[in-house]
Scaffold this active site. Structure first.
Site, PDB file in Angstrom:
ATOM      1  N   ASP A   1       0.884  -1.177   0.000  1.00  0.00           N
ATOM      2  CA  ASP A   1       0.000   0.000   0.000  1.00  0.00           C
ATOM      3  C   ASP A   1       0.918   1.222   0.000  1.00  0.00           C
ATOM      4  O   ASP A   1       2.138   1.095   0.174  1.00  0.00           O
ATOM      5  CB  ASP A   1      -0.901  -0.012   1.250  1.00  0.00           C
ATOM      6  CG  ASP A   1      -1.847   1.193   1.284  1.00  0.00           C
ATOM      7  OD1 ASP A   1      -2.298   1.640   0.206  1.00  0.00           O
ATOM      8  OD2 ASP A   1      -2.126   1.712   2.388  1.00  0.00           O
ATOM      9  N   SER A   2       0.309   2.400  -0.134  1.00  0.00           N
ATOM     10  CA  SER A   2       1.119   3.619  -0.062  1.00  0.00           C
ATOM     11  C   SER A   2       1.640   3.846   1.364  1.00  0.00           C
ATOM     12  O   SER A   2       2.633   4.528   1.562  1.00  0.00           O
ATOM     13  CB  SER A   2       0.275   4.818  -0.480  1.00  0.00           C
ATOM     14  OG  SER A   2      -0.818   4.948   0.407  1.00  0.00           O
TER      15      SER A   2
ATOM     16  N   TYR B   1      -0.919   8.110  -2.620  1.00  0.00           N
ATOM     17  CA  TYR B   1      -1.043   7.775  -4.031  1.00  0.00           C
ATOM     18  C   TYR B   1      -2.306   8.388  -4.644  1.00  0.00           C
ATOM     19  O   TYR B   1      -2.386   8.620  -5.828  1.00  0.00           O
ATOM     20  CB  TYR B   1      -1.149   6.246  -4.210  1.00  0.00           C
ATOM     21  CG  TYR B   1       0.138   5.473  -4.099  1.00  0.00           C
ATOM     22  CD1 TYR B   1       1.326   6.063  -3.682  1.00  0.00           C
ATOM     23  CD2 TYR B   1       0.162   4.117  -4.432  1.00  0.00           C
ATOM     24  CE1 TYR B   1       2.497   5.318  -3.584  1.00  0.00           C
ATOM     25  CE2 TYR B   1       1.327   3.370  -4.351  1.00  0.00           C
ATOM     26  CZ  TYR B   1       2.486   3.973  -3.924  1.00  0.00           C
ATOM     27  OH  TYR B   1       3.636   3.230  -3.841  1.00  0.00           O
ATOM     28  N   GLY B   2      -3.301   8.593  -3.793  1.00  0.00           N
ATOM     29  CA  GLY B   2      -4.629   8.949  -4.289  1.00  0.00           C
ATOM     30  C   GLY B   2      -4.723  10.294  -4.967  1.00  0.00           C
ATOM     31  O   GLY B   2      -5.688  10.571  -5.682  1.00  0.00           O
TER      32      GLY B   2
ATOM     33  N   CYS C   1      -4.401  -1.679  -1.742  1.00  0.00           N
ATOM     34  CA  CYS C   1      -4.571  -0.242  -1.978  1.00  0.00           C
ATOM     35  C   CYS C   1      -5.608  -0.106  -3.082  1.00  0.00           C
ATOM     36  O   CYS C   1      -5.422  -0.644  -4.183  1.00  0.00           O
ATOM     37  CB  CYS C   1      -3.225   0.333  -2.432  1.00  0.00           C
ATOM     38  SG  CYS C   1      -3.301   2.043  -2.979  1.00  0.00           S
ATOM     39  N   ASN C   2      -6.694   0.574  -2.768  1.00  0.00           N
ATOM     40  CA  ASN C   2      -7.745   0.739  -3.776  1.00  0.00           C
ATOM     41  C   ASN C   2      -7.270   1.586  -4.950  1.00  0.00           C
ATOM     42  O   ASN C   2      -7.678   1.367  -6.083  1.00  0.00           O
ATOM     43  CB  ASN C   2      -8.968   1.412  -3.156  1.00  0.00           C
ATOM     44  CG  ASN C   2      -9.773   0.467  -2.300  1.00  0.00           C
ATOM     45  OD1 ASN C   2     -10.782  -0.057  -2.725  1.00  0.00           O
ATOM     46  ND2 ASN C   2      -9.333   0.232  -1.081  1.00  0.00           N
ATOM     47  N   THR C   3      -6.418   2.559  -4.646  1.00  0.00           N
ATOM     48  CA  THR C   3      -5.944   3.451  -5.708  1.00  0.00           C
ATOM     49  C   THR C   3      -5.145   2.645  -6.728  1.00  0.00           C
ATOM     50  O   THR C   3      -5.393   2.719  -7.937  1.00  0.00           O
ATOM     51  CB  THR C   3      -5.071   4.565  -5.087  1.00  0.00           C
ATOM     52  OG1 THR C   3      -5.844   5.216  -4.084  1.00  0.00           O
ATOM     53  CG2 THR C   3      -4.632   5.562  -6.121  1.00  0.00           C
TER      54      THR C   3
ATOM     55  N   GLU D   1      -2.748   8.684   8.612  1.00  0.00           N
ATOM     56  CA  GLU D   1      -1.290   8.530   8.745  1.00  0.00           C
ATOM     57  C   GLU D   1      -0.767   9.343   9.937  1.00  0.00           C
ATOM     58  O   GLU D   1       0.205   8.972  10.573  1.00  0.00           O
ATOM     59  CB  GLU D   1      -0.583   8.962   7.453  1.00  0.00           C
ATOM     60  CG  GLU D   1      -0.859   8.046   6.269  1.00  0.00           C
ATOM     61  CD  GLU D   1      -0.030   6.753   6.250  1.00  0.00           C
ATOM     62  OE1 GLU D   1       1.075   6.723   6.808  1.00  0.00           O
ATOM     63  OE2 GLU D   1      -0.523   5.764   5.662  1.00  0.00           O
TER      64      GLU D   1
ATOM     65  N   CYS E   1     -11.088   2.636   0.306  1.00  0.00           N
ATOM     66  CA  CYS E   1      -9.680   2.952   0.543  1.00  0.00           C
ATOM     67  C   CYS E   1      -9.297   2.158   1.785  1.00  0.00           C
ATOM     68  O   CYS E   1     -10.060   2.151   2.766  1.00  0.00           O
ATOM     69  CB  CYS E   1      -9.511   4.453   0.804  1.00  0.00           C
ATOM     70  SG  CYS E   1      -7.855   4.902   1.371  1.00  0.00           S
ATOM     71  N   THR E   2      -8.166   1.491   1.730  1.00  0.00           N
ATOM     72  CA  THR E   2      -7.810   0.608   2.856  1.00  0.00           C
ATOM     73  C   THR E   2      -7.415   1.378   4.114  1.00  0.00           C
ATOM     74  O   THR E   2      -7.275   0.784   5.180  1.00  0.00           O
ATOM     75  CB  THR E   2      -6.693  -0.370   2.449  1.00  0.00           C
ATOM     76  OG1 THR E   2      -5.612   0.376   1.872  1.00  0.00           O
ATOM     77  CG2 THR E   2      -7.197  -1.395   1.452  1.00  0.00           C
ATOM     78  N   HIS E   3      -7.243   2.684   3.993  1.00  0.00           N
ATOM     79  CA  HIS E   3      -7.017   3.478   5.209  1.00  0.00           C
ATOM     80  C   HIS E   3      -8.327   3.693   5.991  1.00  0.00           C
ATOM     81  O   HIS E   3      -8.302   3.920   7.196  1.00  0.00           O
ATOM     82  CB  HIS E   3      -6.470   4.868   4.862  1.00  0.00           C
ATOM     83  CG  HIS E   3      -4.997   4.905   4.574  1.00  0.00           C
ATOM     84  ND1 HIS E   3      -4.451   4.393   3.430  1.00  0.00           N
ATOM     85  CD2 HIS E   3      -3.965   5.425   5.288  1.00  0.00           C
ATOM     86  CE1 HIS E   3      -3.139   4.596   3.444  1.00  0.00           C
ATOM     87  NE2 HIS E   3      -2.824   5.214   4.556  1.00  0.00           N
TER      88      HIS E   3
END
Ligand code: DGL
Length: 265
Positions: free
Chosen positions: A6-7, A38-39, A69-71, A148, A180-182
């Site tokens: 992921d980012s 990344y988004g 990561c969905n992006t 983050e 989004c995985t966040h």
């Protein structure tokens, strides 16, 4: 090893689900903390980053790569999966399938990064399976930096989530996809702001289930995966926030290893 990237931190929500579903299997995770988010990057840049991330994991011994990561899944899965011999997995399809299973009225909200929402991948995949579905999407670019930073309970975060969800409030959706995985890390706030009657979909369990089903069908690959229970965490920049958040999400002590991209490739 199971390679996951992921980012930043978000993919650890998927790592956690995989540790629970496939306990003991070794995982190598890469969080591209130096280049996140990344988004808000262009699709071309995300494809380049995702390709480098995948190659890094393969060189570190991954026998399969999961874009947590969905992006990256939205814009980079097809070009990368086509070119790599290593099996590649993405997180959008399991989220779409779960949303369609949960929704009764086929009115589905999706929140994600600008790149994910701009790609319209959720809308396409939902309508391919259910042409009558109505899909309402909102980009939420501020949420990844808030996660983050570890701002998980701050009033400012609650206000921002509320503002992003407002356009979805009068759409009569019964299901909201955390695209989004966040975002599962903010699920408590999202659920509270959108209303407790709405299904809020965190795809990590479905992703882990899909991976487990794939491996059951590929016993030679499954048996080739080491099972020492090791979870290696690679990052492109070491930050104290990442370390403490990773510890909280994985509920174990973590040790970060720094890699440099693309020079270590
Ligand atoms: N977790 C990533 C996703 O699912 C975050 C993307 C970002 O870095 O903006 O899209």
């Amino acid at each position: 090893m199971i390679g996951i990237f992921d980012s930043g931190l978000g993919g650890l929500t998927v790592v956690r689900a995989i540790m629970d579903r496939l306990p003991g299997y070794d995982i190598v995770y890469f969080g591209d903390t130096a280049r996140m988010p990344y988004g808000s990057k262009s699709p071309r840049t995300v494809v380049d980053y995702a390709r480098q991330d995948s190659m890094l994991l393969i060189r570190k011994g991954a026998r399969l790569v999961l874009m947590a990561c969905n992006t990256a899944s939205s814009v980079a899965f097809e070009p990368i999966a086509r070119r790599l011999e290593t099996p590649v997995f993405e997180v959008v399809t399991p989220a779409v399938e779960t949303a369609l299973q949960c929704s009764r009225n086929q009115r589905i909200g999706v929140i994600g990064t600008r790149a994910t929402i701009g790609s319209a991948v959720y809308e396409r995949k939902i309508k391919n399976r259910q042409p009558d579905a109505a899909v309402y999407s909102v980009a939420c670019p501020l949420l990844v930096p808030l996660v983050e930073e570890g701002w998980l309970r701050k009033p400012e975060t609650k206000t921002i989530v509320k503002k992003y969800l407002t356009p979805l409030k009068n759409r009569q959706i019964d299901t909201l996809v955390l695209g989004c995985t966040h975002y599962p890390i903010l699920k408590h706030i999202v659920q509270h702001k959108i209303g407790k009657q709405i299904n809020v979909i965190d795809s990590s369990l479905a992703v882990a289930e899909k991976l487990a089903a794939y491996l059951t069908d590929q016993p030679s690959l499954l048996h080739a995966l080491p099972q020492t229970g090791r979870v290696r965490l690679l990052v492109s920049d070491i930050t104290p926030q990442f370390e403490s958040m990773a510890q909280m999400l994985l509920q174990q002590k973590v040790e970060l290893e720094q890699v440099r991209l693309p020079v270590d490739l």
